[in-house]
Design a protein around this motif. Structure first.
Motif, short mmCIF file in Angstrom:
data_model
loop_
_atom_site.label_atom_id
_atom_site.label_comp_id
_atom_site.label_asym_id
_atom_site.label_seq_id
_atom_site.Cartn_x
_atom_site.Cartn_y
_atom_site.Cartn_z
N ARG A 128 0.95 22.33 -56.88
CA ARG A 128 0.14 23.46 -56.38
C ARG A 128 0.76 23.93 -55.08
NH1 ARG A 128 -5.36 21.62 -53.19
NH2 ARG A 128 -4.42 20.03 -51.85
N PRO A 129 0.54 25.19 -54.69
CA PRO A 129 1.04 25.65 -53.39
C PRO A 129 0.52 24.75 -52.28
CG PRO A 129 0.29 27.50 -54.70
CD PRO A 129 -0.13 26.27 -55.45
N ALA A 130 1.39 24.32 -51.39
CA ALA A 130 1.00 23.42 -50.31
C ALA A 130 0.10 24.14 -49.32
CB ALA A 130 2.23 22.88 -49.59
N PRO A 131 -1.06 23.57 -49.03
CA PRO A 131 -1.96 24.19 -48.05
C PRO A 131 -1.27 24.32 -46.69
CG PRO A 131 -3.09 22.44 -49.26
CD PRO A 131 -1.63 22.33 -49.59
N GLN A 132 -1.34 25.49 -46.11
CA GLN A 132 -0.83 25.76 -44.76
C GLN A 132 0.67 25.55 -44.64
OE1 GLN A 132 -3.22 23.21 -42.27
NE2 GLN A 132 -5.05 24.48 -42.47
N LYS A 133 1.40 25.67 -45.75
CA LYS A 133 2.86 25.53 -45.68
C LYS A 133 3.47 26.47 -46.72
CE LYS A 133 6.28 22.03 -44.64
NZ LYS A 133 6.56 20.57 -44.55
N PRO A 134 3.73 27.73 -46.37
CA PRO A 134 4.24 28.72 -47.32
C PRO A 134 5.54 28.27 -47.98
CG PRO A 134 3.57 29.76 -45.26
CD PRO A 134 3.55 28.28 -45.02
N ASP A 135 5.69 28.61 -49.25
CA ASP A 135 6.90 28.33 -50.03
C ASP A 135 7.17 26.84 -50.22
OD1 ASP A 135 7.45 31.05 -50.33
OD2 ASP A 135 8.48 31.13 -48.39
N HIS A 136 6.15 26.02 -49.98
CA HIS A 136 6.26 24.60 -50.26
C HIS A 136 5.15 24.22 -51.25
CE1 HIS A 136 9.21 23.05 -47.19
NE2 HIS A 136 9.07 24.31 -46.83
N TYR A 137 5.33 23.08 -51.91
CA TYR A 137 4.41 22.71 -52.98
C TYR A 137 4.02 21.24 -52.85
CZ TYR A 137 5.98 27.15 -54.83
OH TYR A 137 6.26 28.48 -54.98
N GLU A 138 2.80 20.95 -53.29
CA GLU A 138 2.26 19.59 -53.26
C GLU A 138 2.14 19.07 -54.68
OE1 GLU A 138 -2.11 18.31 -52.37
OE2 GLU A 138 -1.07 18.42 -50.43
N ILE A 139 2.59 17.84 -54.90
CA ILE A 139 2.59 17.27 -56.24
C ILE A 139 1.16 16.94 -56.68
CG2 ILE A 139 3.36 15.34 -57.67
CD1 ILE A 139 5.78 15.08 -55.80
N VAL A 140 0.80 17.41 -57.85
CA VAL A 140 -0.47 17.06 -58.47
C VAL A 140 -0.25 15.91 -59.45
CG1 VAL A 140 -2.38 17.88 -59.91
CG2 VAL A 140 -1.34 19.41 -58.21
N ALA A 141 0.80 16.00 -60.24
CA ALA A 141 1.15 14.94 -61.19
C ALA A 141 2.67 14.89 -61.32
CB ALA A 141 0.51 15.20 -62.55
N GLY A 142 3.22 13.68 -61.26
CA GLY A 142 4.66 13.54 -61.45
C GLY A 142 5.41 13.01 -60.24
N GLU A 143 4.72 12.29 -59.33
CA GLU A 143 5.41 11.81 -58.13
C GLU A 143 6.52 10.83 -58.47
OE1 GLU A 143 4.52 9.46 -53.92
OE2 GLU A 143 2.90 10.61 -54.88
N ARG A 144 6.33 10.01 -59.54
CA ARG A 144 7.40 9.08 -59.92
C ARG A 144 8.67 9.83 -60.29
NH1 ARG A 144 7.17 6.75 -64.33
NH2 ARG A 144 8.50 4.95 -63.88
N ARG A 145 8.54 10.94 -61.01
CA ARG A 145 9.71 11.74 -61.40
C ARG A 145 10.38 12.36 -60.16
NH1 ARG A 145 6.35 15.06 -65.34
NH2 ARG A 145 4.78 13.55 -64.66
#
Length: 296
Positions: A79-96
């Motif tokens: 998902r789009p990272a809160p308060q950090k434009p053009d960055h993303y936060e992992i919802v599922a798949g951190e191992r990958r």
């Protein structure tokens, strides 16, 4: 005044929708699905509320080897990272994501979704549970996060996750164990069955070490935990823990799981009264207890 969260609602926007995203992400396939886009690994960040806290180095290395040969078959959900434009936060798949860095990939395939904080945590828990490799402590911590942050009850959790209420309750009890015993569970030195036998025991840490050293089975661990304490002589006015009836012990464990702290009940035989002792380890725990007693 800000609106209070509605604690009677279902989990998030509905688990059917959340499960669809996770199932899409985890379903086996012979060829890569087309992701929304490729994102540089440095613009993708782990979820700080990820319920999984431990990652096997050997398993990550094995996954990295596979990624070097075949690439990432299943895109990450972000998902789009809160308060950090053009960055993303992992919802599922951190191992990958972690394995991709070991494999020295510069970009990772992602599916971008608009999830709120509740949904992110729910999807992370669902993904890990579906893969059946989440250790009991991480799974319990994930459930506790959902209950504490968003007001979900054990009944809600059981229904939404397809688990029995007793399964949820038994896992939450594990969080009342001493930190070293919880670490044994996380490391795989103890199973959930071993640990459940130690919940509420005053010598849980010592018994855990004994179980590991002697390689006891769950049944043997249960028998060990039920053995009377070896003391010279009970002090006057003190109740011998081994003399407590099963109902009292069960109530202690239920309260300990609910409050997140050790509970001791000394019921005076032949009377209607007794004494209950709560043991807190930090001032934060004490504050939580005071808020709970005040109804806040």
């Amino acid at each position: 005044m800000a609106d209070r969260p509605n604690k009677s609602r279902g989990l998030g926007r509905g688990l059917s929708a959340l499960m669809a995203d996770v199932n899409q992400d985890s379903a086996p396939t012979d060829r890569p699905r087309r992701p929304d886009q490729q994102i540089p690994v440095e613009r993708v960040h782990p979820n700080p509320d990820q319920p999984r806290r431990s990652f096997s180095d050997d398993a990550l290395a094995e996954l990295a080897d596979s990624i070097r040969v075949k690439g990432i078959i299943q895109p990450l959900i972000v998902r789009p990272a809160p308060q950090k434009p053009d960055h993303y936060e992992i919802v599922a798949g951190e191992r990958r994501w972690r394995a991709a860095q070991i494999a020295q990939l510069h970009e990772v395939p992602v599916l971008i979704r608009e999830f709120d904080d509740t949904e992110v945590l729910e999807v992370a828990i669902i993904e890990n549970i579906q893969r059946a490799d989440l250790n009991p402590i991480d799974e319990a911590a994930g459930y506790r996060q959902l209950m504490d942050k968003f007001g979900h009850t054990q009944d809600h959790m059981a229904t939404a996750m397809g688990k029995s209420r007793s399964h949820i309750a038994n896992l939450l009890r594990l969080l009342t164990l001493p930190d070293d015993v919880q670490q044994y569970l996380t490391d795989g030195k103890l199973t959930g069955g071993h640990a459940r036998a130690l919940v509420g025991h005053p010598r849980a840490s010592a018994l855990a070490r004994d179980i590991i050293q002697r390689k006891l089975s769950v049944r043997e661990a249960e028998k060990l935990a039920k053995q009377p304490e070896q003391t010279d002589r009970p002090k006057a006015g003190k109740t011998d823990a081994s003399s407590k009836d099963a109902d009292t012990v069960q109530i202690e464990r239920e309260l300990a799981a609910s409050l997140g702290m050790k509970v001791s009940i000394d019921h005076k035989a032949g009377t209607e009264g007794g004494k209950m002792t709560l043991n807190y380890r930090t001032l934060e725990q004490l504050d939580d207890l005071l808020r709970a007693l005040a109804g806040g």
